[in-house]
Design a protein around this motif. Structure first.
Motif, PDB file in Angstrom:
ATOM      1  N   LYS A   1       0.833  -1.214   0.000  1.00 53.87           N
ATOM      2  CA  LYS A   1       0.000   0.000   0.000  1.00 53.87           C
ATOM      3  C   LYS A   1       0.866   1.261   0.000  1.00 53.87           C
ATOM      4  O   LYS A   1       0.602   2.221   0.730  1.00 53.87           O
ATOM      5  N   LEU A   2       1.893   1.221  -0.840  1.00 53.13           N
ATOM      6  CA  LEU A   2       2.798   2.361  -0.975  1.00 53.13           C
ATOM      7  C   LEU A   2       2.052   3.605  -1.436  1.00 53.13           C
ATOM      8  O   LEU A   2       2.417   4.738  -1.093  1.00 53.13           O
ATOM      9  N   ASP A   3       0.986   3.417  -2.213  1.00 52.23           N
ATOM     10  CA  ASP A   3       0.232   4.550  -2.764  1.00 52.23           C
ATOM     11  C   ASP A   3      -0.553   5.301  -1.695  1.00 52.23           C
ATOM     12  O   ASP A   3      -0.978   6.438  -1.915  1.00 52.23           O
ATOM     13  N   ALA A   4      -0.747   4.676  -0.520  1.00 51.31           N
ATOM     14  CA  ALA A   4      -1.557   5.305   0.524  1.00 51.31           C
ATOM     15  C   ALA A   4      -0.712   5.910   1.643  1.00 51.31           C
ATOM     16  O   ALA A   4      -1.248   6.269   2.692  1.00 51.31           O
ATOM     17  N   MET A   5       0.621   6.027   1.425  1.00 50.83           N
ATOM     18  CA  MET A   5       1.500   6.558   2.471  1.00 50.83           C
ATOM     19  C   MET A   5       2.285   7.759   1.953  1.00 50.83           C
ATOM     20  O   MET A   5       2.580   7.850   0.762  1.00 50.83           O
ATOM     21  N   THR A   6       2.620   8.643   2.869  1.00 50.54           N
ATOM     22  CA  THR A   6       3.507   9.758   2.531  1.00 50.54           C
ATOM     23  C   THR A   6       4.949   9.251   2.513  1.00 50.54           C
ATOM     24  O   THR A   6       5.258   8.215   3.111  1.00 50.54           O
ATOM     25  N   PRO A   7       5.869   9.960   1.840  1.00 51.63           N
ATOM     26  CA  PRO A   7       7.267   9.526   1.831  1.00 51.63           C
ATOM     27  C   PRO A   7       7.859   9.396   3.237  1.00 51.63           C
ATOM     28  O   PRO A   7       8.663   8.488   3.493  1.00 51.63           O
ATOM     29  N   GLN A   8       7.477  10.289   4.157  1.00 48.24           N
ATOM     30  CA  GLN A   8       7.987  10.198   5.523  1.00 48.24           C
ATOM     31  C   GLN A   8       7.483   8.921   6.208  1.00 48.24           C
ATOM     32  O   GLN A   8       8.245   8.239   6.908  1.00 48.24           O
ATOM     33  N   ALA A   9       6.207   8.602   6.002  1.00 49.89           N
ATOM     34  CA  ALA A   9       5.651   7.385   6.602  1.00 49.89           C
ATOM     35  C   ALA A   9       6.308   6.139   6.007  1.00 49.89           C
ATOM     36  O   ALA A   9       6.578   5.161   6.718  1.00 49.89           O
ATOM     37  N   VAL A  10       6.574   6.165   4.708  1.00 52.50           N
ATOM     38  CA  VAL A  10       7.238   5.028   4.062  1.00 52.50           C
ATOM     39  C   VAL A  10       8.604   4.786   4.699  1.00 52.50           C
ATOM     40  O   VAL A  10       8.966   3.642   5.045  1.00 52.50           O
TER      41      VAL A  10
END
Length: 330
Positions: A281-290
């Protein structure tokens, strides 16, 4: 078609045919003597693994399989006919267990593999077998031997190269749909997947492997919570596990450890299999959260974590390549 991976069936081989008492009676032949034939053998019961089946649904309503009795003997030394065998055709990967569900009779893990479940009874002797120098006209004939009978369990363990594991809503079915031509049901509630799903992943013209999507596990699954661990038998035969973790949850490391605990409680060597860990679910996260959640997951699993989005297809080819390489080595 409903998926059924367990079935209890009754099997019985045929009884042997009876021997007969008969005497030769022809014109001008005095004291013809005994000529009663033997009985024929009863039919055997076999189980055979065949291609083209992926469920035990055929054994949901037809649960009794009995071979016919052997033919009785006849005069003129004629032996009774042997009865035809009964063959239970099962999917490749089916295990056959005794009624206690623990004692393994056979593991039919290759097409064409066959096992004898019940041996047919031998035919009885006719009176021609009992003649001797002191008993010239025996009037004895034996009945056929009874066949064997038993209850058995059929348990299907799908044969796949890679198995998908993870919590409910980790995106396993979405990933399977993105990676193969399989079309599993996809929804936004837990336990959407109720039965294992198989998909063939084609990397290129010469490389492909079979991927199994297993219903999600929850905490306490090894004690029967949720759908329990019933379907984990389908990943016992996999060469590699793909562990998908939902990246939108606050603590992906805890989710990873929970699933690993349930796999360890189940046993079957699942925790020893090669594993690819991927944050979904990379599309549902911000870069910082990733970045933060990837780091937390790497601390929990002690290995590099791959990133992907089953919904958009981002990172899916790289994950499939990693799974295929591990499966080939395994």
């Amino acid at each position: 078609m409903k998926f059924l991976d367990e079935a209890k069936v009754f099997v019985k081989s045929g009884d042997g045919g009876n021997g007969v008492v008969a005497f030769r009676r022809e014109k001008y032949i005095e004291f013809g003597g005994p000529d009663g034939g033997n009985g024929g053998r009863g039919g055997d019961v076999y189980a055979e693994a065949v291609e083209g089946l992926n469920t035990l649904i055929d054994y949901r309503y037809a649960q009794h399989f009995k071979a016919r009795k052997g033919g009785n003997g006849a005069g003129s030394d004629r032996t009774g006919a042997k009865s035809d065998d009964v063959v239970l055709k099962v999917p490749v990967g089916t295990q056959i267990l005794e009624e206690d569900r623990e004692t393994l009779i056979a593991d039919l893990d290759a097409a064409g593999k066959r096992v004898l479940l019940c041996k047919g009874g031998d035919g009885g002797f006719g009176n021609a077998m009992f003649k001797s120098s002191t008993n010239r006209a025996p009037r004895r004939a034996d009945p056929g031997w009874p066949g064997e009978e038993k209850w058995i369990w059929l348990r299907l363990k799908l044969i796949a190269d890679a198995g998908l594991v993870g919590l409910p809503n980790a995106g396993k079915s979405t990933f399977l749909a993105a990676a193969s031509a399989a079309r599993p049901k996809i929804a936004d509630y837990p336990f959407t997947t109720l039965h294992p799903q198989l998909g063939v992943v084609r990397l290129n013209a010469t490389e492909e492997f079979v991927l199994a999507d297993i219903p999600g596990l929850i905490e306490g699954a090894s004690e029967g919570a949720g759908l329990g661990t019933r379907f984990l038998g389908h990943v016992e035969r996999c060469r590699v596990l793909l562990h998908l973790v939902d990246g939108t949850q606050a603590d992906p490391g805890a989710a990873y450890r929970l699933i690993r605990h349930e796999l360890a409680e189940y046993g079957g060597g699942l925790t020893d299999k090669p594993e690819v860990v991927a944050l979904n679910k990379l599309d549902a996260m911000t870069p910082q959260a990733v970045a933060s959640r990837r780091k937390a997951l790497e601390r929990a699993c002690g290995r590099p974590v791959m990133l992907l989005s089953g919904a958009t297809g981002q990172g899916v080819p790289e994950v499939l390549r990693a799974v295929a390489d591990l499966a080939r080595r395994g």
